[in-house]
Design a protein around this motif. Structure first.
Motif, PDB file in Angstrom:
ATOM      1  N   ARG A 324      57.255  51.657  49.305  1.00 34.22           N
ATOM      2  CA  ARG A 324      55.981  51.454  50.002  1.00 34.22           C
ATOM      3  C   ARG A 324      54.911  51.119  48.978  1.00 34.22           C
ATOM      4  NH1 ARG A 324      56.022  57.170  52.689  1.00 34.22           N
ATOM      5  NH2 ARG A 324      58.232  56.580  52.646  1.00 34.22           N
ATOM      6  N   VAL A 325      53.940  50.361  49.408  1.00 32.61           N
ATOM      7  CA  VAL A 325      52.873  49.993  48.485  1.00 32.61           C
ATOM      8  C   VAL A 325      51.604  49.681  49.263  1.00 32.61           C
ATOM      9  CG1 VAL A 325      53.418  47.513  48.433  1.00 32.61           C
ATOM     10  CG2 VAL A 325      52.314  48.578  46.458  1.00 32.61           C
ATOM     11  N   MET A 326      50.472  50.073  48.718  1.00 33.50           N
ATOM     12  CA  MET A 326      49.158  49.664  49.217  1.00 33.50           C
ATOM     13  C   MET A 326      48.639  48.568  48.300  1.00 33.50           C
ATOM     14  SD  MET A 326      45.568  51.798  49.387  1.00 33.50           S
ATOM     15  CE  MET A 326      44.020  50.931  49.735  1.00 33.50           C
ATOM     16  N   VAL A 327      48.105  47.507  48.895  1.00 33.94           N
ATOM     17  CA  VAL A 327      47.588  46.370  48.142  1.00 33.94           C
ATOM     18  C   VAL A 327      46.094  46.256  48.434  1.00 33.94           C
ATOM     19  CG1 VAL A 327      47.848  43.917  47.645  1.00 33.94           C
ATOM     20  CG2 VAL A 327      49.815  45.235  48.474  1.00 33.94           C
ATOM     21  N   SER A 328      45.282  46.320  47.378  1.00 31.96           N
ATOM     22  CA  SER A 328      43.831  46.258  47.536  1.00 31.96           C
ATOM     23  C   SER A 328      43.263  45.230  46.569  1.00 31.96           C
ATOM     24  CB  SER A 328      43.203  47.632  47.265  1.00 31.96           C
ATOM     25  OG  SER A 328      41.793  47.582  47.347  1.00 31.96           O
ATOM     26  N   ALA A 329      42.464  44.298  47.085  1.00 28.62           N
ATOM     27  CA  ALA A 329      41.886  43.229  46.267  1.00 28.62           C
ATOM     28  C   ALA A 329      40.440  43.558  45.920  1.00 28.62           C
ATOM     29  CB  ALA A 329      41.957  41.899  47.010  1.00 28.62           C
ATOM     30  N   ARG A 330      40.040  43.282  44.695  1.00 28.12           N
ATOM     31  CA  ARG A 330      38.644  43.437  44.283  1.00 28.12           C
ATOM     32  C   ARG A 330      37.833  42.265  44.830  1.00 28.12           C
ATOM     33  NH1 ARG A 330      35.750  45.212  39.701  1.00 28.12           N
ATOM     34  NH2 ARG A 330      37.169  46.977  39.618  1.00 28.12           N
ATOM     35  N   VAL A 331      36.687  42.557  45.398  1.00 25.96           N
ATOM     36  CA  VAL A 331      35.799  41.505  45.883  1.00 25.96           C
ATOM     37  C   VAL A 331      35.370  40.638  44.698  1.00 25.96           C
ATOM     38  CG1 VAL A 331      33.614  40.989  47.027  1.00 25.96           C
ATOM     39  CG2 VAL A 331      34.950  42.987  47.734  1.00 25.96           C
ATOM     40  N   PRO A 332      35.562  39.321  44.759  1.00 24.38           N
ATOM     41  CA  PRO A 332      35.133  38.466  43.636  1.00 24.38           C
ATOM     42  C   PRO A 332      33.636  38.629  43.381  1.00 24.38           C
ATOM     43  CG  PRO A 332      36.541  37.242  45.152  1.00 24.38           C
ATOM     44  CD  PRO A 332      36.227  38.545  45.817  1.00 24.38           C
ATOM     45  N   ASP A 334      31.879  36.813  41.283  1.00 23.05           N
ATOM     46  CA  ASP A 334      31.231  35.550  40.913  1.00 23.05           C
ATOM     47  C   ASP A 334      31.087  34.610  42.102  1.00 23.05           C
ATOM     48  OD1 ASP A 334      33.856  34.919  41.346  1.00 23.05           O
ATOM     49  OD2 ASP A 334      34.217  34.010  39.376  1.00 23.05           O
ATOM     50  N   GLY A 335      31.366  35.128  43.304  1.00 24.63           N
ATOM     51  CA  GLY A 335      31.252  34.292  44.492  1.00 24.63           C
ATOM     52  C   GLY A 335      32.437  33.385  44.728  1.00 24.63           C
ATOM     53  N   SER A 336      33.478  33.537  43.920  1.00 22.51           N
ATOM     54  CA  SER A 336      34.669  32.697  44.048  1.00 22.51           C
ATOM     55  C   SER A 336      35.411  33.022  45.344  1.00 22.51           C
ATOM     56  CB  SER A 336      35.591  32.921  42.846  1.00 22.51           C
ATOM     57  OG  SER A 336      36.850  32.317  43.052  1.00 22.51           O
ATOM     58  N   SER A 337      36.167  32.056  45.820  1.00 19.34           N
ATOM     59  CA  SER A 337      37.012  32.279  46.994  1.00 19.34           C
ATOM     60  C   SER A 337      38.388  32.793  46.605  1.00 19.34           C
ATOM     61  CB  SER A 337      37.151  30.968  47.778  1.00 19.34           C
ATOM     62  OG  SER A 337      37.761  29.963  46.960  1.00 19.34           O
ATOM     63  N   HIS A 338      38.597  32.982  45.306  1.00 21.68           N
ATOM     64  CA  HIS A 338      39.889  33.458  44.819  1.00 21.68           C
ATOM     65  C   HIS A 338      39.733  34.818  44.132  1.00 21.68           C
ATOM     66  CE1 HIS A 338      40.912  29.291  45.559  1.00 21.68           C
ATOM     67  NE2 HIS A 338      42.191  29.613  45.447  1.00 21.68           N
ATOM     68  N   VAL A 339      40.772  35.639  44.266  1.00 19.24           N
ATOM     69  CA  VAL A 339      40.744  36.990  43.726  1.00 19.24           C
ATOM     70  C   VAL A 339      41.263  36.986  42.288  1.00 19.24           C
ATOM     71  CG1 VAL A 339      43.029  37.549  44.660  1.00 19.24           C
ATOM     72  CG2 VAL A 339      41.430  39.387  44.173  1.00 19.24           C
ATOM     73  N   ARG A 340      40.669  37.812  41.439  1.00 16.67           N
ATOM     74  CA  ARG A 340      41.139  37.967  40.059  1.00 16.67           C
ATOM     75  C   ARG A 340      41.813  39.308  39.819  1.00 16.67           C
ATOM     76  NH1 ARG A 340      39.427  34.890  35.875  1.00 16.67           N
ATOM     77  NH2 ARG A 340      41.319  35.768  34.944  1.00 16.67           N
ATOM     78  N   GLN A 341      41.474  40.336  40.633  1.00 17.89           N
ATOM     79  CA  GLN A 341      42.004  41.686  40.396  1.00 17.89           C
ATOM     80  C   GLN A 341      42.589  42.265  41.678  1.00 17.89           C
ATOM     81  OE1 GLN A 341      37.981  42.569  38.327  1.00 17.89           O
ATOM     82  NE2 GLN A 341      39.306  44.294  37.772  1.00 17.89           N
ATOM     83  N   ILE A 342      43.798  42.804  41.551  1.00 17.60           N
ATOM     84  CA  ILE A 342      44.480  43.451  42.672  1.00 17.60           C
ATOM     85  C   ILE A 342      45.066  44.764  42.174  1.00 17.60           C
ATOM     86  CG2 ILE A 342      46.517  43.353  44.173  1.00 17.60           C
ATOM     87  CD1 ILE A 342      46.052  40.410  44.537  1.00 17.60           C
TER      88      ILE A 342
END
Length: 471
Positions: A324-332, A334-342
């Protein structure tokens, strides 16, 4: 007349909230922290120029009229940048090959799931009503959450789906109280938010307010003893020989450690010490923090919970294999539409950590590193079921285990959620802020509820105990 001097041990969220509220009430506040950086599980660490969180990923109930709104406004935290998660599915649970969305709002939450479980529509609305009203602990605390769900729902898959977002608590079929399970669900359904930035923003906001009220936070101050004289604590003695004298002491540290610091006592009885030492702790977490290559993965505005097996109530990761795993993305930022940190999180039982329990950070050896690498790879493979191409998007991976948390927060066995609450012995496993020593109080996740909402509630209780004391 001199101000009442309050010494707070530990600068986690509970200790900082107590410090701010009491400093506003005119108390002379000193917070002492063993680490060089304050914040407990709210603190962040930097790698490759990015700040990674250690404990906080999202919160619920920030809108007006919801549980955390008034307190966060009072603490100055609403001024931070909060990013609202997708109301059509802020949490998404994948079990087997099917995905189920948790929608915002109690009625919408029930109706969205009823679209996939039409025979359970009435039961879902009744469950939503329970979350809406949240009966007090004395009414539902002795009911096991699993038993309630099993009585209410006739579909085994739905029982598992409803518990599928509970990697933010410890699922135990026989003992998890319904009160704690419901609290862990309710505010998020009202509305969920991510902080745009790292948890250190919360820490710095609270500390700035404490200092503005004349309080102070002293780091690198590791408590070795709480000195008792005539039945009260008179000073916290640190390992470097420094002494912090006060009128009232609050511990935001695990109760076993707190009472262990009281070496000689006329008040703490051996029976009480044995009771505290016998309490069980919840399991810890393994975290794989991913730094992604630029412009490789679009940002997703929801949390993902993925389970390899059908029954989420089974012991997690049995045999050491990640299931099992929880996946959480950091809100960009810099206003980018792509994620840098998960962040990828999964339970890690202490038995896997025991071979290295007497080692320190950075000195655990290659076998330990191999286990971390294997678990990270298994977390990534499981997450890739919902995020195709994740592996190829990864630039760096940083990992932590319950051993890491133990060493930084002093939580026994690296417990993620504090002491385990048990519906079969609720009074024995639920602690009050008050202790047998009149001027020593407790706060934090080990008392009643964990999480930001639970710790905030406990902090208010601790503060009220002090402010309501008669001279």
């Amino acid at each position: 007349m001199s101000r009442q001097k309050v010494i707070i041990i530990g600068s986690g969220f509970g200790g900082l909230v107590c410090g701010l509220l009491l400093s506003r009430a005119g108390k002379d506040i000193t917070i002492i922290e063993r680490q060089k950086q304050p914040g407990g599980c709210l603190q962040s660490y930097r790698r490759e120029g990015y700040a990674f969180d250690t404990g906080m990923h999202y919160v619920g109930g920030l809108a007006e009229g919801q549980p955390l709104h008034h307190l966060f406004a009072d603490l100055g935290l609403l001024a931070l940048h909060w990013h609202k998660l997708d109301p059509e599915g802020f949490d998404r649970v994948t079990i087997g090959g099917d995905t189920f969305a948790f929608a915002e709002g109690y009625d919408r939450f029930a109706e969205t799931l009823a679209e996939q479980f039409p025979q359970q529509r009435t039961a879902l609305h009744e469950y939503a009503d329970l979350l809406r009203t949240l009966p007090p602990m004395q009414e539902i605390g002795e009911t096991a959450a699993y038993d309630y769900l099993a009585r209410s729902f006739k579909d085994e898959l739905l029982i598992n789906v409803l518990a599928g977002t509970s990697l933010k608590t410890e699922l135990r079929r026989e003992s998890l109280p319904l009160f704690h399970f419901a609290h862990g669900q309710s505010s998020y359904i009202q509305g969920s938010w991510r902080l745009q930035g790292d948890g250190g923003l919360i820490v710095s906001t609270l500390i700035s307010a404490i200092e503005a009220n004349g309080g102070q936070v002293c780091c690198n101050a590791e408590v070795a003893e709480l000195k008792e004289h005539n039945g009260v604590i008179t000073a916290a003695i640190c390992s470097n020989g420094e002494s912090y004298e006060g009128d009232v002491f609050i511990s935001d540290v695990h109760p076993v450690l707190t009472f262990g610091w009281v070496k000689q006592s006329t008040v703490l009885k051996n029976l009480f010490r044995r009771r505290i030492n016998m309490l069980n702790n919840t399991y810890g977490m393994f975290t794989a923090s991913l730094l992604l290559k630029p412009h490789t993965l679009p940002y997703f505005n929801h949390n993902i919970y993925i389970f390899r097996q059908a029954n989420v109530w089974d012991e997690p990761n049995a045999g050491g294999r990640v299931d099992r795993v929880m996946v959480s993305a950091r809100v960009p930022e810099d206003g980018s539409s792509h994620v840098r940190q998960i962040d990828l999180l999964t339970p890690m039982l202490w038995t896997l950590c025991q071979p290295w329990e007497n080692t320190k950070v950075g000195q655990r050896g290659e076998d330990y590193n191999a286990i971390k690498q294997r678990m990270a790879e298994e977390c990534i493979a499981l997450a890739e079921r919902q995020l195709p191409g994740l592996t190829g998007a990864i630039d760096k991976v940083f990992t932590s285990t319950p051993l890491t948390y133990r060493d930084y927060t002093l939580s026994p066995c690296g417990s993620a959620y504090g002491l385990r609450k048990d519906c079969r012995s609720l009074l024995m496993t639920t602690l009050s802020p008050r202790t047998p020593i009149a001027n020593l109080l407790l706060t934090g996740q080990n008392l009643i509820l964990h999480g930001l909402e639970g710790v905030a509630m406990t902090a208010r209780m601790t503060v009220d105990e002090i402010l309501n004391q008669k001279d």
